[in-house]
Design an enzyme around this catalytic site. Sequence first.
Site, mmCIF file in Angstrom:
data_model
loop_
_atom_site.group_PDB
_atom_site.id
_atom_site.type_symbol
_atom_site.label_atom_id
_atom_site.label_comp_id
_atom_site.label_asym_id
_atom_site.label_seq_id
_atom_site.Cartn_x
_atom_site.Cartn_y
_atom_site.Cartn_z
ATOM 1 N N TYR A 442 0.825 -1.221 0.000
ATOM 2 C CA TYR A 442 0.000 0.000 0.000
ATOM 3 C C TYR A 442 0.853 1.263 0.000
ATOM 4 O O TYR A 442 2.049 1.207 0.190
ATOM 5 C CB TYR A 442 -1.094 -0.028 1.062
ATOM 6 C CG TYR A 442 -0.794 -0.074 2.549
ATOM 7 C CD1 TYR A 442 0.423 0.262 3.098
ATOM 8 C CD2 TYR A 442 -1.830 -0.439 3.429
ATOM 9 C CE1 TYR A 442 0.606 0.238 4.486
ATOM 10 C CE2 TYR A 442 -1.653 -0.467 4.800
ATOM 11 C CZ TYR A 442 -0.429 -0.127 5.325
ATOM 12 O OH TYR A 442 -0.252 -0.146 6.674
ATOM 13 N N GLU A 443 0.190 2.387 -0.296
ATOM 14 C CA GLU A 443 0.899 3.662 -0.530
ATOM 15 C C GLU A 443 1.963 3.527 -1.618
ATOM 16 O O GLU A 443 3.030 4.146 -1.553
ATOM 17 C CB GLU A 443 1.539 4.198 0.758
ATOM 18 C CG GLU A 443 0.588 4.873 1.715
ATOM 19 C CD GLU A 443 -0.151 6.059 1.106
ATOM 20 O OE1 GLU A 443 0.404 6.725 0.227
ATOM 21 O OE2 GLU A 443 -1.302 6.293 1.513
ATOM 22 N N GLY A 444 1.679 2.718 -2.608
ATOM 23 C CA GLY A 444 2.629 2.499 -3.698
ATOM 24 C C GLY A 444 3.512 1.301 -3.422
ATOM 25 O O GLY A 444 4.271 1.305 -2.464
#
Lengths: 591, 591
Positions: A442-444
Amino acid sequence: MTLYKAPLDDQRFALFDVLGAETALTKLQGGDGHTRDLLDAVLEEAGRLSEQVLAPTNAPGDEEGCHYDKANRTVTTPKGFKEAFKQFAEGGWAGLTMAEEFGGQALPSVLGVATTELFQSGNLSWSLYPLLSEGACHALELHGTEDQKHIYLKPIVAGQWTGTMCLTEPQAGSDLGLLKTRAEPGANGSYKITGTKIFISAGDHDLAENIIHLVLARLPDAPAGSRGISMFIVPKFKVNGAGSVGERNNVYAGAIEHKMGIRGSATCVMNFDEAEGFLIGQPHKGLAAMFTMMNAARLSVGVQGLALAERAWQNSLNYARERLQSRSLSGAKFPDKPADNLLVQPDVRRMLLTQRAFVEGSRMLLLYAALQTDIEARGADEAQRQKASELLAFLIPIAKGLVTELAQECTKEALQVYGGHGFIVENGVEQFVRDARIITLYEGTTGIQAADLLGRKILQLKGVGLQHFLGEVGAFCKQHATDEALKPYIGPLGALAKEWGELTMKLAQRIQSNPEELGAAATDYLYYSGYITLAYFWARAVAALGQSTQQQAFKQAKRDAAAFYFARLLPRTHMHKAAIEAGIDTLPAIA
Amino acid sequence: MTLYKAPLDDQRFALFDVLGAETALTKLQGGDGHTRDLLDAVLEEAGRLSEQVLAPTNAPGDEEGCHYDKANRTVTTPKGFKEAFKQFAEGGWAGLTMAEEFGGQALPSVLGVATTELFQSGNLSWSLYPLLSEGACHALELHGTEDQKHIYLKPIVAGQWTGTMCLTEPQAGSDLGLLKTRAEPGANGSYKITGTKIFISAGDHDLAENIIHLVLARLPDAPAGSRGISMFIVPKFKVNGAGSVGERNNVYAGAIEHKMGIRGSATCVMNFDEAEGFLIGQPHKGLAAMFTMMNAARLSVGVQGLALAERAWQNSLNYARERLQSRSLSGAKFPDKPADNLLVQPDVRRMLLTQRAFVEGSRMLLLYAALQTDIEARGADEAQRQKASELLAFLIPIAKGLVTELAQECTKEALQVYGGHGFIVENGVEQFVRDARIITLYEGTTGIQAADLLGRKILQLKGVGLQHFLGEVGAFCKQHATDEALKPYIGPLGALAKEWGELTMKLAQRIQSNPEELGAAATDYLYYSGYITLAYFWARAVAALGQSTQQQAFKQAKRDAAAFYFARLLPRTHMHKAAIEAGIDTLPAIA
């Protein structure tokens, strides 16, 4: 059950001895009062909250998970989460770094990052609720109108309400340009938001009286792709004029995900059905607005890696100390006991030192990056702010990408120290492995971080951040060129810094002739850069020992970890360099 | 849900094209009928059983887990396990490699390993029940009296009963010398066994009518430590004269463990309370007897790594092909679709090729090792048997240690390809990560494998296995010195083989002057050796392509994976060499 002790000594060492945070912070605009004493006191308090309130809820929260009530479409968090959030709110933690005009304490971001580490070690799942609020606060502060800030930001800062970030859709993950959620003009300047979002952390829960969703959606006249996305405020309960909570808005959790880890965190499918929303920021500029919060969000996820690895490492060290099994290779070390403890085994020490070197190295990197956010925001002059901003932009993908990946290795090694007992749920260490598995996603994802580092921070921005960083490394090497304690480190560090620059130049040229070379090299370049970055901080740690007031045992452990890092972990740069140089030809098409 | 297709093409390529298994097996004693046709037919059948019967039970079995009935102290396995075991037994799979005189089919061990891979991919948890039986069969065959074989071995070979290995106790894991379970003389030459064993796979279940426990315990006159351990047969139900199942013996499951993974496998606490048992083998020689089964057991756990990684890789490849997200770095590859698939991303191909190179490389290594077990048992002459035995002893810790560790990386990368969707239980890939986490722990942790490789196989046995292996590598390099297709591989492989020998000599000298150096180097030496070993097999794969009848696409994929392995994975030897050379000074005492 797992233990947890807030690593305040190491935080202080990193902050004050290595990074000189007191000197740096008190020179900033509005930084007069940000003394070591103040920061110390806040850390103590955060450590207490984490150890006493959060840490005990971690394993039970995983066991219990969140509950979704289908009839009412509401989510209940595990036992103890609500009480912990209440204490958190009452302690003023929700507004620690927020501006005073909205009820915050305006304390430095680097302190926010340090306390966030403590909370995340205590209970990562729980900590996601305030973390998402923090993201929403930043969005509102940066892009909201005065009215919007007044209505929505203040209650979040006060810990009465929480926030979310609604980005992902089933068909739009890493590629937000594919998102479909629609926003149509409604009454009184509002919009009707319709669509389905997935993977929404804290999308619904029972911790606060209202939830403010920040939602990416398309206006009717929006161009296709990522340039046609706008951001909207969609409250769970509509807000009356006086700021009180009114009628229910048409946004509901449709389900919660059944996940490998962070099971105490409600990961929701959110259904928006003509839900009332309000545009925040400019039309079609929603993605850019979201990206202004990205540094903070990605840094926080990097800190999650540190937080999980720290707690896993504490427990594996403790286990290795307590567990009696076999004898030392050179004869019994505890002949009066039935067996020696695991610490006598060099291979167990290898696993422990790997964790220590990565954990403490990551902490220095993350706090250094956090300090740049303070300088970027409140530096004395524009040149200083600009440089900090460029350094930060460069370091974020490393801080997020590398530290979250190292957390996989650290939690894995922590479990390995336990032997078969590590696989048993009740012993607690396997939860850290499961929880850690989300943070490289998550968050890239790591691949996204790597592409950001090499594609944007190196190529598009012409490597200005790397130049700043290499400048710092060079200055440090020069300053300590004749320092006896640093002799084993300055040589290798200087050589690698030089190699890093040269490798980057050659790689940039190769990518110019074939853009696919970017993807072929990016992740290995991220690791390569990351290991050298940690080497720099480990050298700085050694350099800081002379003036440090820490105890001798602490200092010796630092020296041991630094030596271990340089001798046994830093040589990983070689394989990543080989992979970078191998290029796109080694990654042919797969049918 | 995850897919699974038995990788028969690759098994055939490894067995017949690379390893020349048909030629080798038909030359062995009793090997006349072991033709490619026969082996092919058996593999087809095993593949069908795995795909159609086992694979569908994998995720539901994990979700449901085993149930422990406290009142009756019995364990129930998940839905479908019993039916699958019935089909397995009826198909004669339980006796595939066992001698005909006990009802087995006397087929080659290498075929047993190949079919075991298929079953373990289908459902690892389920496969542990027959696997433990296989271990018990070997113990009974090697150490039992004729009566014991007749009474206990035959029903296990027939799949009517199953077996267990009861070694671990709470205070005795890696260090079995600490075990306390007692055996006191009872009536009619029997013994009364009393003690508690933990982590007993298949300790109780509902798949078969009886369970034969092989239990390590101490006789009254036993010396302390590992030289005072004897092995006993303890049946769940006592066996009447005619071989029928009689009254319940006093051995019961006291609990089952709540585990990170392999949740369909019953991991039992077994309580023995004056349970009736019979000595098998010589008094005080139980540990040695147990060790005679160790090669087979450890090889099987290595195969578990392959099996999990294979299925994870199949699914991540499929996901990368299906998932549409973003565009290729050099412009849209599927302009008529909303986005390109993930396969256009070089970084995704890197993750996929990493898995492929490790999976297929591991398969060659494991089947090669398995072939040595056949030659060891049934080679034409003593010299051939001896050499195979020495090669096998040397390769086992690599096959177990390296492959199980690579399975951690492979399953992790497989999940990473899925992005956030990999973290969701329903998508199935996270189970492979959780299941894989046990395999570096049981049957000897990676540290134990490493100590076995360096301490026993290299130092105690004077490296005879390594010499055989290096001899083979040298002969291969010489044979293909002018082969154009092998040009990129022979040079690096030859150089590394030379370096391996030299490094080993130097390391052996260092350990002679300080035994602690063994522990400081062992795990890195295991990896170092393992990566070179895989390089040899990848070179052999390329060499085998010329004569192979596989299709062009298959051959091209092999060439790509070999090139990828040499360019991007093999350079890992460098960092392990650096760590080996760093020595014990980098691993100082931890208080």
